[in-house]
Design a protein around this motif. Structure first.
Motif, PDB file in Angstrom:
ATOM      1  N   PHE A  21      24.965  55.390  27.152  1.00  0.00           N
ATOM      2  CA  PHE A  21      24.929  54.935  28.542  1.00  0.00           C
ATOM      3  C   PHE A  21      25.622  55.936  29.445  1.00  0.00           C
ATOM      4  CE2 PHE A  21      27.128  53.006  32.093  1.00  0.00           C
ATOM      5  CZ  PHE A  21      26.052  52.503  32.793  1.00  0.00           C
ATOM      6  N   VAL A  25      23.785  57.530  32.518  1.00  0.00           N
ATOM      7  CA  VAL A  25      24.143  57.239  33.903  1.00  0.00           C
ATOM      8  C   VAL A  25      24.490  58.533  34.634  1.00  0.00           C
ATOM      9  CG1 VAL A  25      26.642  56.803  33.860  1.00  0.00           C
ATOM     10  CG2 VAL A  25      25.181  55.373  35.229  1.00  0.00           C
ATOM     11  N   MET A 357      26.704  39.368  38.838  1.00  0.00           N
ATOM     12  CA  MET A 357      27.633  40.483  38.658  1.00  0.00           C
ATOM     13  C   MET A 357      28.916  40.249  39.429  1.00  0.00           C
ATOM     14  SD  MET A 357      24.895  43.519  38.867  1.00  0.00           S
ATOM     15  CE  MET A 357      25.857  44.972  38.728  1.00  0.00           C
ATOM     16  N   LEU A 361      32.492  40.372  37.682  1.00  0.00           N
ATOM     17  CA  LEU A 361      33.580  41.304  38.018  1.00  0.00           C
ATOM     18  C   LEU A 361      34.810  40.561  38.510  1.00  0.00           C
ATOM     19  CD1 LEU A 361      32.053  44.483  39.648  1.00  0.00           C
ATOM     20  CD2 LEU A 361      33.293  44.271  37.517  1.00  0.00           C
ATOM     21  N   HIS A 364      36.568  39.312  35.522  1.00  0.00           N
ATOM     22  CA  HIS A 364      37.249  40.423  34.860  1.00  0.00           C
ATOM     23  C   HIS A 364      38.489  40.863  35.627  1.00  0.00           C
ATOM     24  CE1 HIS A 364      37.737  43.834  32.250  1.00  0.00           C
ATOM     25  NE2 HIS A 364      37.820  44.632  33.305  1.00  0.00           N
ATOM     26  N   LEU A 365      38.352  40.979  36.947  1.00  0.00           N
ATOM     27  CA  LEU A 365      39.508  41.403  37.748  1.00  0.00           C
ATOM     28  C   LEU A 365      40.637  40.408  37.616  1.00  0.00           C
ATOM     29  CD1 LEU A 365      38.031  42.854  41.055  1.00  0.00           C
ATOM     30  CD2 LEU A 365      39.381  44.047  39.352  1.00  0.00           C
ATOM     31  N   LYS A 371      47.617  42.896  34.440  1.00  0.00           N
ATOM     32  CA  LYS A 371      47.971  43.968  33.500  1.00  0.00           C
ATOM     33  C   LYS A 371      48.013  45.322  34.206  1.00  0.00           C
ATOM     34  CE  LYS A 371      45.418  42.261  29.744  1.00  0.00           C
ATOM     35  NZ  LYS A 371      44.335  42.601  28.845  1.00  0.00           N
ATOM     36  N   LEU A 372      47.054  45.518  35.135  1.00  0.00           N
ATOM     37  CA  LEU A 372      46.904  46.841  35.739  1.00  0.00           C
ATOM     38  C   LEU A 372      47.962  47.120  36.795  1.00  0.00           C
ATOM     39  CD1 LEU A 372      43.047  46.922  35.932  1.00  0.00           C
ATOM     40  CD2 LEU A 372      44.482  48.452  34.603  1.00  0.00           C
ATOM     41  N   ILE A 373      48.191  46.136  37.643  1.00  0.00           N
ATOM     42  CA  ILE A 373      49.181  46.361  38.685  1.00  0.00           C
ATOM     43  C   ILE A 373      50.358  45.451  38.389  1.00  0.00           C
ATOM     44  CG2 ILE A 373      49.574  46.383  41.170  1.00  0.00           C
ATOM     45  CD1 ILE A 373      46.515  46.514  41.493  1.00  0.00           C
TER      46      ILE A 373
ATOM     47  N   ARG B 491      47.268  53.747  34.979  1.00  0.00           N
ATOM     48  CA  ARG B 491      46.760  52.374  34.950  1.00  0.00           C
ATOM     49  C   ARG B 491      46.240  51.968  36.328  1.00  0.00           C
ATOM     50  NH1 ARG B 491      50.917  51.050  31.611  1.00  0.00           N
ATOM     51  NH2 ARG B 491      52.183  50.226  33.295  1.00  0.00           N
ATOM     52  N   ASN B 492      46.994  52.387  37.367  1.00  0.00           N
ATOM     53  CA  ASN B 492      46.545  52.068  38.726  1.00  0.00           C
ATOM     54  C   ASN B 492      45.199  52.697  39.020  1.00  0.00           C
ATOM     55  OD1 ASN B 492      48.753  50.593  39.351  1.00  0.00           O
ATOM     56  ND2 ASN B 492      49.898  52.313  40.183  1.00  0.00           N
ATOM     57  N   VAL B 494      42.764  53.279  37.003  1.00  0.00           N
ATOM     58  CA  VAL B 494      41.692  52.469  36.417  1.00  0.00           C
ATOM     59  C   VAL B 494      41.462  51.224  37.260  1.00  0.00           C
ATOM     60  CG1 VAL B 494      40.937  51.229  34.377  1.00  0.00           C
ATOM     61  CG2 VAL B 494      42.211  53.342  34.133  1.00  0.00           C
ATOM     62  N   GLY B 495      42.570  50.590  37.654  1.00  0.00           N
ATOM     63  CA  GLY B 495      42.437  49.379  38.466  1.00  0.00           C
ATOM     64  C   GLY B 495      41.705  49.660  39.760  1.00  0.00           C
ATOM     65  N   LEU B 498      38.049  50.256  39.376  1.00  0.00           N
ATOM     66  CA  LEU B 498      37.297  49.006  39.215  1.00  0.00           C
ATOM     67  C   LEU B 498      37.066  48.325  40.566  1.00  0.00           C
ATOM     68  CD1 LEU B 498      38.705  47.298  36.016  1.00  0.00           C
ATOM     69  CD2 LEU B 498      36.322  47.800  36.533  1.00  0.00           C
ATOM     70  N   VAL B 499      38.127  48.288  41.371  1.00  0.00           N
ATOM     71  CA  VAL B 499      37.987  47.678  42.694  1.00  0.00           C
ATOM     72  C   VAL B 499      36.951  48.447  43.509  1.00  0.00           C
ATOM     73  CG1 VAL B 499      39.190  47.171  44.850  1.00  0.00           C
ATOM     74  CG2 VAL B 499      40.341  46.804  42.677  1.00  0.00           C
ATOM     75  N   PHE B 502      33.562  47.609  42.374  1.00  0.00           N
ATOM     76  CA  PHE B 502      33.202  46.284  42.869  1.00  0.00           C
ATOM     77  C   PHE B 502      32.636  46.383  44.286  1.00  0.00           C
ATOM     78  CE2 PHE B 502      34.249  42.447  45.211  1.00  0.00           C
ATOM     79  CZ  PHE B 502      33.757  41.461  44.391  1.00  0.00           C
ATOM     80  N   MET B 505      29.473  48.829  44.672  1.00  0.00           N
ATOM     81  CA  MET B 505      28.260  48.293  44.054  1.00  0.00           C
ATOM     82  C   MET B 505      27.715  47.132  44.878  1.00  0.00           C
ATOM     83  SD  MET B 505      27.551  47.529  40.156  1.00  0.00           S
ATOM     84  CE  MET B 505      28.628  46.155  39.897  1.00  0.00           C
ATOM     85  N   LEU B 540      30.590  54.251  37.463  1.00  0.00           N
ATOM     86  CA  LEU B 540      30.130  53.689  36.187  1.00  0.00           C
ATOM     87  C   LEU B 540      30.318  54.718  35.082  1.00  0.00           C
ATOM     88  CD1 LEU B 540      26.796  51.866  37.084  1.00  0.00           C
ATOM     89  CD2 LEU B 540      28.873  50.833  36.196  1.00  0.00           C
TER      90      LEU B 540
END
Lengths: 379, 632
Positions: A21, A25, A357, A361, A364-365, A371-373, B491-492, B494-495, B498-499, B502, B505, B540
């Motif tokens: 993938f 992509v 979707m 998401l 998932h968020l 964990k992330l922040i 880590r931030n 990656v976060g 993702l945002v 979101f 997209m 992605l």
């Protein structure tokens, strides 16, 4: 999750690997970049055909995967992943939901590419129209205008429009052979010094068709053809010239009937009609900038005639067809409206998949965010 | 063109004006509504956008925009002599045969001479299409268009002003006027003999006249010609729609006369303006202030049906307070405070920098909200607005991040991106009214509120991720041992990615849905759509490449830095292609800046990637050595 036989598992799951993938992509992105840049030189339609709506894209002799192939690989990988691979589901509910949504989005794209129809409907003021013109495909129409109450049309599709093909139909007393065909045409008045060949008829007697270089945007081309007619009788048989939007219609008489020849955008006949009452455009006061366009029409279907309004961002939907205000042709006697007409089987998919979707998401968020922040005091 | 230019040198008013005294106030006049580019706006906005366009700033060293406009309307000769035109391109200066000046400023008269000397070149240039001209030639035409605009504004009241005076008794007799009588074009239109007299005398080549009289005749004739053309002047639309006609069209004073749509009310209103002119000329501050107050009251009454006075006041306040400049200053201050906090008084300064950032954000938001209220539409519809909005998004992200982590990172992100984007925004203001009307397809609040806002939030979030990428790479190079802190940033990243995914997209899909709703296809491979898709595909790619180990933490950080490049290309780059539905807001200097930005980011990525990798290897070697020592 569907269990797979051990032997097949290795090969099937290979297709669903994240690496595949990832590369696909990335490749799709390269295609999008190339396809966008290419639009500057070759126009949207051809760039789209070449990069996006293609299975293979040739660079010299090297075949590269086109848009269809790339999206196909992504689709298959995703499908297998969702069906057979358990790693995606464990504790990753949000991600799993999102991927289902993505799969639906691709499926919708596939349905649209395969089954949607689109074209334009051009309605002059106070006229009624029941057909849609294709944007690109052409047809050769032979219209018998002799019946008093209707026209008898025989149309030959785009496949016939190539040199050497001979068109016949039981209702036609003559046959038509395509002598030459031009994607884009220009014409010159025949020089008086050289006597025209004796079998040239109508427009062809005075003008000569020549091929012209193709325009950047495919819609700007004006196609033309030289046709030879046989069996219409002496003085009627001969070579005729046709091109799109000809100012003077080419006609011939055979068996006491008059037939008109037209090279035109292929028509799809709709099971209902639209009548244009008025086209209206509004400008921002004191400027030449359009504020809104709208067409007031009557929709005539099954003996019922009802008023409807079509305007920017407010299309008319009827029996799976959607009519959009797309353009207009100005005329002092009243403007002609141009409507874009679309029938799309995959139309609802983006709506459904974006909702899925979005949910995925968000789930998932919500799982991941803490964990992330992480708050500093918590560490 | 030659005729036009030669007539201009004669345009200055017959009467020398007194200069306005300090007791002249311009506030009331600035609040008077008018119609310009399809939108009803206060005169003050009109003055500012034009001064911005001509001069590059919304005020002159010694005049406010309204003072300048008043001078242009009522005292041409002074206004024509004022160096107001900013011609920064030396090539244009040379092409016009002008002297280079300090600050690149030229007066209307100076430009007139320049255009006159190059009239031939210009008439050829104007016949060519924009694509056929070079960029210097396009700049030349731009200057010429501004020049014509300046002229047009200055002639707004000309037909009402007493600009005709015949001094020679012989001429006066022939033209049936009193010698020394001051007349306006409007007065002369009622006297058919004047025009006929001029025609007759000019055709007979001034037979029987002295040289002085001939000269006066020539001047009168040019003036008369010019005034006839001034009737077409329609930029200064201050007359509200005439109540007996159901239309939303405002008229300029001259056009009102030409169209015959006048009414007793409009005549009375125009007489007030004439009074204003007289007050200006006589230097009578009291009369000026009274008259402008009356004009304001009358205009608001007449325009009450089409616009409420509080909206005009709000826009005026928006112009005066200049929120975005304040926020820019605050962001820069916040950044400086943060930078100093790394050296001295870490805690106090860090708190200050956060406070400054928050204050900047409040100004930023206030400006944005005011715009939304004034325009009655969602915040983003133009390129300018997208810049301002992305800036605000990044600042909000930064503030939230800082509240959660309190380590200066959020403030850094907010201050840097806020300052850069606000600065870019100020560059865009010179291109005209930033609250312009929208073309038909964009005229939909629902989709502007959903698709455009979502996608611009996505851009902002990508920008935040980009800044984080820089921070991560730099910290890996300069503080390679502080692994824990770097991991936190990673880590931030990656976060944030993702945002970003979101928002970009859904922004993109919503765009598709808008397209489906509006013109019948979800996706059409239009450049701007593709641009949005690049970002989505790139994110992605990054997230999945990280998942299967193709990129590590450093690679991911580099990827986010490159996201900036992709966002910039999708945002501005595709507009340069000049194809498709979205190619709005093109300006030629974007290309250079964009290339510089992308080049710098790519270079940064390559260099820092190499350095960070090298440091990582060294560290690994240290580690294995240490392990070796422990083992032996």
């Amino acid at each position: 999750m569907i269990p797979l036989p051990e032997k097949a598992k290795k090969y099937v799951l290979f297709l669903a690997k994240t690496e595949i993938f990832t590369f696909a992509v990335f490749w799709l992105m390269c295609l999008t970049v190339a396809g966008t840049l290419a639009q500057r030189s070759m126009g949207l339609f051809r760039a789209q055909e070449l990069f996006f709506s293609s299975f293979i894209y040739w660079v010299g002799y090297i075949p590269l995967p086109g848009g269809y192939t790339t999206m196909g690989v992504i689709f298959i990988g995703l499908l297998i992943k969702l069906l057979f691979d358990s790693t995606l589901k464990n504790g990753k509910l949000g991600i799993w939901i999102t991927h289902v949504g993505a799969l639906l989005l691709l499926l919708g794209g596939f349905l649209t590419a395969a089954f949607s129809q689109e074209g334009a409907m051009v309605i002059p003021p106070n006229q009624t129209v029941n057909f849609v013109n294709d944007y690109h495909k052409l047809e050769l129409a032979v219209t018998d205008t002799s019946p008093a109450d209707h026209d008898q049309v025989t149309a030959f599709g785009a496949g016939w429009l190539k040199p050497g093909s001979v068109m016949k139909a039981p209702v036609l007393p003559f046959e038509i052979e395509v002598v030459r065909y031009f994607k884009n045409v220009r014409f010159d008045r025949r020089n008086g010094m050289i006597a025209a060949a004796p079998d040239l008829r109508g427009f062809a007697a005075n003008f000569e068709l020549r091929g012209a270089p193709e325009a950047k945007e495919a819609e700007q081309n004006q196609a033309g053809a030289l046709l030879r007619i046989r069996g219409a009788g002496a003085g009627k048989d001969g070579t005729y010239a046709l091109f799109e939007e000809m100012p003077v219609r080419q006609t011939l008489e055979a068996n006491g009937k008059t037939y008109a020849l037209d090279l035109r955008r292929a028509r799809t006949i709709l099971p209902f009609k639209l009548h244009l009452i008025q086209f209206e455009k509004k400008m921002h006061p004191g400027t030449g900038m359009a504020k809104s366009y709208k067409s007031v029409v009557t929709l005539q279907d099954g003996g019922i005639s009802q008023r409807a309004l079509i305007q920017m961002n407010e299309p008319l939907r009827h029996r799976g067809y959607t009519f959009y205000q797309s353009s207009f042709i100005e005329h002092p006697a009243g403007d002609t409206t141009v409507l874009a007409v679309v029938k799309n089987a995959g139309r609802t998919f983006p709506y459904i998949s974006s909702i899925i979707m979005c949910i995925g998401l968000l789930v998932h968020l919500m799982i991941q965010a803490p964990k992330l922040i992480r708050n500093r005091q918590g560490e | 063109m030659k005729r036009l230019l030669s007539s201009i040198l004669l345009l200055s008013s017959v009467v020398a004006a007194a200069s306005p005294t300090p007791d002249f106030t311009f506030k009331e006049l600035g609040l008077v509504p008018m119609l310009h580019e399809g939108r009803i706006k206060p005169l003050d906005t009109f003055a500012r956008i034009h001064l911005l366009a001509f001069y590059g700033r919304s005020k002159l060293p010694d005049q406010s925009a309204m003072q300048w406009l008043a001078e242009l309307l009522f005292d041409e000769s002074r206004a024509y002599d004022r160096r107001v035109f900013n011609v920064s391109d030396y090539a244009v200066v040379e092409a016009l045969g002008l002297e280079r000046t300090e600050g690149h400023k030229y007066s209307f008269y100076e430009l007139t001479q320049g255009f006159q000397s190059q009239a031939e070149t210009f008439s050829q240039l104007l016949n060519k299409k924009e694509e056929e001209r070079t960029s210097v030639q396009n700049h030349m035409v731009e200057v010429y268009e501004k020049y014509l605009r300046y002229l047009e504004i200055s002639r707004s009241f000309s037909v009402f002003l007493p600009q005709f005076e015949v001094s020679s008794p012989k001429l006066a007799l022939a033209l049936t006027v009193q010698p020394g009588e001051r007349l306006s074009f409007r007065d002369l239109m009622k006297r058919k003999q004047f025009e006929e007299g001029i025609r007759r005398l000019v055709t007979s080549k001034g037979a029987g006249l002295t040289d002085d009289e001939k000269r006066e005749l020539a001047e009168l004739s040019i003036r008369y010609d010019r005034a006839q053309r001034d009737v077409q002047t329609e930029i200064f639309r201050i007359i509200p729609p005439q109540w007996q006609h159901a239309s939303d069209l405002w008229l300029a004073p001259t056009a009102l006369m030409g169209s015959g749509l006048g009414s007793p009310e409009s005549t009375q209103y125009l007489n007030l303006w004439k009074g204003l002119y007289e007050a200006y000329h006589s230097g009578d501050g009291r009369k000026w202030n009274e008259t402008s107050a009356r004009i304001l009251v009358e205009s608001q009454q007449h325009a009450a049906k089409v616009i409420s006075p509080w909206k005009i006041r709000l826009e005026n306040a928006y112009n005066r307070f200049d929120f975005f400049t304040y926020s820019l200053a605050l962001y820069i201050a916040s950044f400086l405070a943060l930078a100093f906090s790394w050296m001295i008084w870490p805690q106090a300064l860090a708190r200050w920098s956060f406070g400054l950032l928050a204050a900047g954000g409040v100004f930023h938001l206030a400006g944005m909200v005011m715009r939304v209220v004034i325009m009655g539409r969602p915040p983003v519809a133009t390129l300018y607005e997208s810049i301002i909005f992305v800036g605000l998004t990044a600042v909000v992200f930064g503030l939230v991040l800082e509240r959660m982590r309190r380590n200066g990172l959020g403030t850094l992100i907010g201050a840097v991106s806020g300052a850069i984007l606000q600065f870019m925004g100020t560059r865009y203001e010179t291109s005209g009214d930033t609250m312009g009307m929208l073309v038909a397809v964009l005229n939909t609040n629902f989709w502007l509120a959903t698709h455009v806002v979502t996608i611009t939030i996505g851009y902002g979030s990508c920008f935040v991720g980009g800044v984080l990428g820089h921070v991560y790479l730099l910290s890996r190079i300069f503080k390679p041992k502080d692994q824990a802190k770097a991991d936190e940033v990673s880590r931030n990243i990656v976060g944030v990615s993702l945002v970003s995914l979101f928002f970009t997209m859904f922004g993109t899909i919503l765009g598709g849905i808008w397209a489906d709703q509006s013109w019948g296809r979800f996706w059409g491979w239009d450049p701007k759509e593709n641009g949005a898709l690049w970002i989505v595909l790139w994110l992605l790619f990054l997230l999945h490449a990280r998942l299967c180990g193709i990129v590590g933490k450093i690679g991911m950080a580099v990827g986010m830095v490159l996201t900036n490049v992709i966002v910039a290309l999708a945002w501005f780059g595709v507009n340069l292609l000049n194809v498709g539905l979205h190619s709005y807001g093109f300006t030629s200097n974007i290309a250079t800046n964009l290339a510089l930005f992308c080049g710098a980011e790519i270079l940064f990525s390559i260099v820092t990637y190499a350095m960070a990798k090298q440091k990582e290897q060294l560290l690994d070697k240290d580690e294995s050595l240490r392990k070796g020592i422990v083992q032996t």
